[in-house]
Design a protein around this motif. Structure first.
Motif, PDB file in Angstrom:
ATOM      1  N   PRO A   1      -2.262  64.862   7.969  1.00 46.59           N
ATOM      2  CA  PRO A   1      -2.215  64.974   9.435  1.00 46.59           C
ATOM      3  C   PRO A   1      -3.496  64.523  10.131  1.00 46.59           C
ATOM      4  CG  PRO A   1      -1.210  66.896   8.426  1.00 46.59           C
ATOM      5  CD  PRO A   1      -1.813  66.100   7.309  1.00 46.59           C
ATOM      6  N   ARG A   2      -4.652  64.803   9.532  1.00 46.56           N
ATOM      7  CA  ARG A   2      -5.924  64.472  10.184  1.00 46.56           C
ATOM      8  C   ARG A   2      -6.111  62.980  10.402  1.00 46.56           C
ATOM      9  NH1 ARG A   2      -9.510  62.830   6.250  1.00 46.56           N
ATOM     10  NH2 ARG A   2      -8.856  63.259   4.112  1.00 46.56           N
ATOM     11  N   LEU A   3      -5.323  62.163   9.683  1.00 44.38           N
ATOM     12  CA  LEU A   3      -5.405  60.706   9.869  1.00 44.38           C
ATOM     13  C   LEU A   3      -4.241  60.172  10.699  1.00 44.38           C
ATOM     14  CD1 LEU A   3      -6.593  59.483   6.338  1.00 44.38           C
ATOM     15  CD2 LEU A   3      -7.951  59.960   8.388  1.00 44.38           C
ATOM     16  N   VAL A   4      -3.516  61.082  11.320  1.00 40.16           N
ATOM     17  CA  VAL A   4      -2.386  60.708  12.174  1.00 40.16           C
ATOM     18  C   VAL A   4      -2.744  61.065  13.620  1.00 40.16           C
ATOM     19  CG1 VAL A   4       0.038  61.186  12.715  1.00 40.16           C
ATOM     20  CG2 VAL A   4      -0.711  61.040  10.328  1.00 40.16           C
ATOM     21  N   PRO A   5      -2.522  60.162  14.558  1.00 41.16           N
ATOM     22  CA  PRO A   5      -2.846  60.462  15.964  1.00 41.16           C
ATOM     23  C   PRO A   5      -2.177  61.751  16.435  1.00 41.16           C
ATOM     24  CG  PRO A   5      -2.318  58.143  15.700  1.00 41.16           C
ATOM     25  CD  PRO A   5      -1.997  58.788  14.388  1.00 41.16           C
ATOM     26  N   GLY A   6      -2.934  62.538  17.188  1.00 44.86           N
ATOM     27  CA  GLY A   6      -2.396  63.782  17.717  1.00 44.86           C
ATOM     28  C   GLY A   6      -2.866  65.023  16.979  1.00 44.86           C
ATOM     29  N   TYR A   7      -3.540  64.820  15.820  1.00 45.08           N
ATOM     30  CA  TYR A   7      -4.034  65.949  15.040  1.00 45.08           C
ATOM     31  C   TYR A   7      -5.562  65.920  15.000  1.00 45.08           C
ATOM     32  CZ  TYR A   7       0.764  66.544  13.438  1.00 45.08           C
ATOM     33  OH  TYR A   7       2.123  66.747  13.398  1.00 45.08           O
ATOM     34  N   VAL A   8      -6.143  67.080  14.719  1.00 43.08           N
ATOM     35  CA  VAL A   8      -7.598  67.209  14.676  1.00 43.08           C
ATOM     36  C   VAL A   8      -8.054  67.380  13.228  1.00 43.08           C
ATOM     37  CG1 VAL A   8      -9.574  68.622  15.386  1.00 43.08           C
ATOM     38  CG2 VAL A   8      -7.648  68.272  16.955  1.00 43.08           C
ATOM     39  N   ASP A   9      -9.080  66.630  12.861  1.00 44.05           N
ATOM     40  CA  ASP A   9      -9.700  66.800  11.541  1.00 44.05           C
ATOM     41  C   ASP A   9     -10.680  67.960  11.663  1.00 44.05           C
ATOM     42  OD1 ASP A   9     -11.139  66.693   9.192  1.00 44.05           O
ATOM     43  OD2 ASP A   9     -11.255  64.505   9.144  1.00 44.05           O
ATOM     44  N   VAL A  10     -10.252  69.156  11.277  1.00 40.21           N
ATOM     45  CA  VAL A  10     -11.060  70.361  11.471  1.00 40.21           C
ATOM     46  C   VAL A  10     -12.348  70.308  10.652  1.00 40.21           C
ATOM     47  CG1 VAL A  10     -11.112  72.865  11.160  1.00 40.21           C
ATOM     48  CG2 VAL A  10      -9.076  71.763  12.105  1.00 40.21           C
ATOM     49  N   LEU A  11     -12.285  69.744   9.435  1.00 38.83           N
ATOM     50  CA  LEU A  11     -13.508  69.663   8.639  1.00 38.83           C
ATOM     51  C   LEU A  11     -14.527  68.746   9.298  1.00 38.83           C
ATOM     52  CD1 LEU A  11     -11.663  71.012   6.440  1.00 38.83           C
ATOM     53  CD2 LEU A  11     -13.092  69.828   4.786  1.00 38.83           C
ATOM     54  N   ALA A  12     -14.075  67.646   9.864  1.00 37.33           N
ATOM     55  CA  ALA A  12     -14.991  66.759  10.575  1.00 37.33           C
ATOM     56  C   ALA A  12     -15.554  67.460  11.807  1.00 37.33           C
ATOM     57  CB  ALA A  12     -14.267  65.476  10.966  1.00 37.33           C
ATOM     58  N   GLN A  13     -14.719  68.245  12.447  1.00 32.66           N
ATOM     59  CA  GLN A  13     -15.117  68.967  13.649  1.00 32.66           C
ATOM     60  C   GLN A  13     -16.182  70.029  13.353  1.00 32.66           C
ATOM     61  OE1 GLN A  13     -12.275  71.803  15.505  1.00 32.66           O
ATOM     62  NE2 GLN A  13     -12.377  70.477  17.305  1.00 32.66           N
ATOM     63  N   THR A  14     -16.111  70.594  12.148  1.00 29.95           N
ATOM     64  CA  THR A  14     -17.042  71.670  11.775  1.00 29.95           C
ATOM     65  C   THR A  14     -18.109  71.212  10.793  1.00 29.95           C
ATOM     66  OG1 THR A  14     -15.566  72.384   9.971  1.00 29.95           O
ATOM     67  CG2 THR A  14     -15.247  73.418  12.132  1.00 29.95           C
ATOM     68  N   ALA A  15     -18.285  69.905  10.641  1.00 26.65           N
ATOM     69  CA  ALA A  15     -19.205  69.370   9.627  1.00 26.65           C
ATOM     70  C   ALA A  15     -20.638  69.872   9.815  1.00 26.65           C
ATOM     71  CB  ALA A  15     -19.173  67.853   9.641  1.00 26.65           C
ATOM     72  N   ALA A  16     -21.025  70.164  11.047  1.00 28.92           N
ATOM     73  CA  ALA A  16     -22.390  70.621  11.301  1.00 28.92           C
ATOM     74  C   ALA A  16     -22.650  71.994  10.692  1.00 28.92           C
ATOM     75  CB  ALA A  16     -22.657  70.673  12.803  1.00 28.92           C
ATOM     76  N   TRP A  17     -21.586  72.706  10.309  1.00 31.51           N
ATOM     77  CA  TRP A  17     -21.720  74.052   9.769  1.00 31.51           C
ATOM     78  C   TRP A  17     -21.735  74.075   8.235  1.00 31.51           C
ATOM     79  CZ3 TRP A  17     -22.086  78.359  13.037  1.00 31.51           C
ATOM     80  CH2 TRP A  17     -21.854  78.104  14.380  1.00 31.51           C
ATOM     81  N   GLY A  18     -21.565  72.914   7.619  1.00 32.39           N
ATOM     82  CA  GLY A  18     -21.510  72.895   6.163  1.00 32.39           C
ATOM     83  C   GLY A  18     -22.062  71.605   5.599  1.00 32.39           C
ATOM     84  N   TRP A  19     -21.765  71.344   4.352  1.00 32.92           N
ATOM     85  CA  TRP A  19     -22.290  70.165   3.649  1.00 32.92           C
ATOM     86  C   TRP A  19     -21.318  68.997   3.660  1.00 32.92           C
ATOM     87  CZ3 TRP A  19     -20.763  74.727   1.444  1.00 32.92           C
ATOM     88  CH2 TRP A  19     -19.565  74.676   0.726  1.00 32.92           C
ATOM     89  N   TRP A  20     -20.092  69.235   4.125  1.00 30.87           N
ATOM     90  CA  TRP A  20     -19.073  68.194   4.105  1.00 30.87           C
ATOM     91  C   TRP A  20     -19.254  67.247   5.294  1.00 30.87           C
ATOM     92  CZ3 TRP A  20     -18.274  73.433   4.624  1.00 30.87           C
ATOM     93  CH2 TRP A  20     -17.968  73.900   5.899  1.00 30.87           C
ATOM     94  N   GLY A  21     -18.690  66.055   5.151  1.00 33.03           N
ATOM     95  CA  GLY A  21     -18.761  65.080   6.224  1.00 33.03           C
ATOM     96  C   GLY A  21     -17.416  64.915   6.895  1.00 33.03           C
ATOM     97  N   GLU A  22     -17.011  63.680   7.096  1.00 33.52           N
ATOM     98  CA  GLU A  22     -15.742  63.402   7.769  1.00 33.52           C
ATOM     99  C   GLU A  22     -14.719  62.825   6.803  1.00 33.52           C
ATOM    100  OE1 GLU A  22     -16.477  60.963  11.149  1.00 33.52           O
ATOM    101  OE2 GLU A  22     -17.798  62.427  12.128  1.00 33.52           O
ATOM    102  N   SER A  23     -14.900  63.078   5.517  1.00 30.09           N
ATOM    103  CA  SER A  23     -13.974  62.576   4.498  1.00 30.09           C
ATOM    104  C   SER A  23     -13.459  63.747   3.669  1.00 30.09           C
ATOM    105  CB  SER A  23     -14.679  61.548   3.594  1.00 30.09           C
ATOM    106  OG  SER A  23     -15.178  60.478   4.356  1.00 30.09           O
ATOM    107  N   ALA A  24     -12.634  64.559   4.311  1.00 34.72           N
ATOM    108  CA  ALA A  24     -12.080  65.753   3.674  1.00 34.72           C
ATOM    109  C   ALA A  24     -13.219  66.658   3.216  1.00 34.72           C
ATOM    110  CB  ALA A  24     -11.141  65.382   2.538  1.00 34.72           C
ATOM    111  N   SER A  25     -13.199  67.102   1.942  1.00 36.24           N
ATOM    112  CA  SER A  25     -14.215  68.051   1.478  1.00 36.24           C
ATOM    113  C   SER A  25     -15.387  67.363   0.782  1.00 36.24           C
ATOM    114  CB  SER A  25     -13.585  69.058   0.509  1.00 36.24           C
ATOM    115  OG  SER A  25     -12.984  68.383  -0.583  1.00 36.24           O
TER     116      SER A  25
END
Length: 248
Positions: free
Chosen positions: A137-161
């Motif tokens: 879903p995160r790569l489909v228009p209309g959905y939000v990539d929550v991990l990318a949105q919260t990347a500043a809070w952890g070690w992950w980036g914008e590519s899943a985990s």
């Protein structure tokens, strides 16, 4: 006599260490193969999105298309989003590894079967990713990539985990089946055979919560989760049926 004891002690240590090293090598090879599959996976996002659209249409017909509501709600709450992101990035590897290690240490008679189920199910999923790439879903228009949105809070980036900078090593189109859910089901199966009966409902809460998290974060469709659970349950039955005659 002392030499005999020393030789016996060395042989005993070798008998314990060598199998452990073999298992570590096997699991490391599985992980490297899983990671290297990124080089073989297709990058046709448009085609993967079309498959995802078909999946979502099936969910709508079945009345289980919950992704828009759950993902949208999660994206509006920082606390929920960060908590879900940590669950997604930490438990998948940490809990699975701990249960595998615990089985090796305390239930050695069950370890080989449990490990075989985990490896076989993962390889089955890997084959599915290569044959039929599906966009999450995160790569489909209309959905939000929550991990990318919260990347500043952890070690992950914008590519899943994947940790920041290692996104190229992740297959972004490996949505169906969900091995986050599949591994969680494997954990529940393994623990349910080791804990007292009264604790089994609590054990199965783990894959249920993981299913909720992968949908909330936009990393999987609900049918991905169903497929991941089905793969592990089927492989588990096949492996145990194959081993049953030998055990008897």
């Amino acid at each position: 006599m002392s030499e005999t004891r020393a030789e016996t002690s060395t042989a005993t240590a070798r008998a314990r260490v060598l199998p452990a090293l073999r298992e570590v090598a096997l699991l490391a090879a599985l992980y490297l193969g899983y990671t290297a599959s990124r080089l073989l996976a297709a990058d046709d996002l448009a085609a993967a999105r079309r498959v995802a659209e078909h999946l979502f249409e099936v969910e709508r017909v079945l009345g289980i298309a919950i992704e828009p509501v759950l993902n949208g709600w999660t994206a509006t709450s920082v606390v929920v989003g960060v908590a879900a992101s940590y669950w997604y990035t930490v438990t998948h590897y940490a809990v699975t590894a701990l249960v595998l290690l615990g089985t090796w240490l305390w239930r050695p008679e069950a370890y080989r079967t449990a490990r075989t189920v985990l490896v076989a199910a993962t390889l089955t999923a890997l084959a599915c990713y290569l044959v039929v790439p599906v966009a999450p879903p995160r790569l489909v228009p209309g959905y939000v990539d929550v991990l990318a949105q919260t990347a500043a809070w952890g070690w992950w980036g914008e590519s899943a985990s994947a940790p920041r900078g290692l996104g190229s090593m992740t297959n972004q189109l490996a949505a169906m089946p969900s091995m986050h859910v599949g591994w969680a089901v494997w954990v529940a199966l393994t623990l349910s055979r080791a804990v007292p009966t009264r604790w089994r409902p609590a054990v199965w809460a783990y894959p249920l919560l993981t299913t909720l998290v992968v949908v909330m974060t936009g990393n999987h469709w609900l049918l991905d989760a169903v497929a991941g659970a089905a793969v592990v349950l089927l492989v588990d039955r096949l492996v145990r049926a194959r081993r049953a005659p030998a055990q008897r």
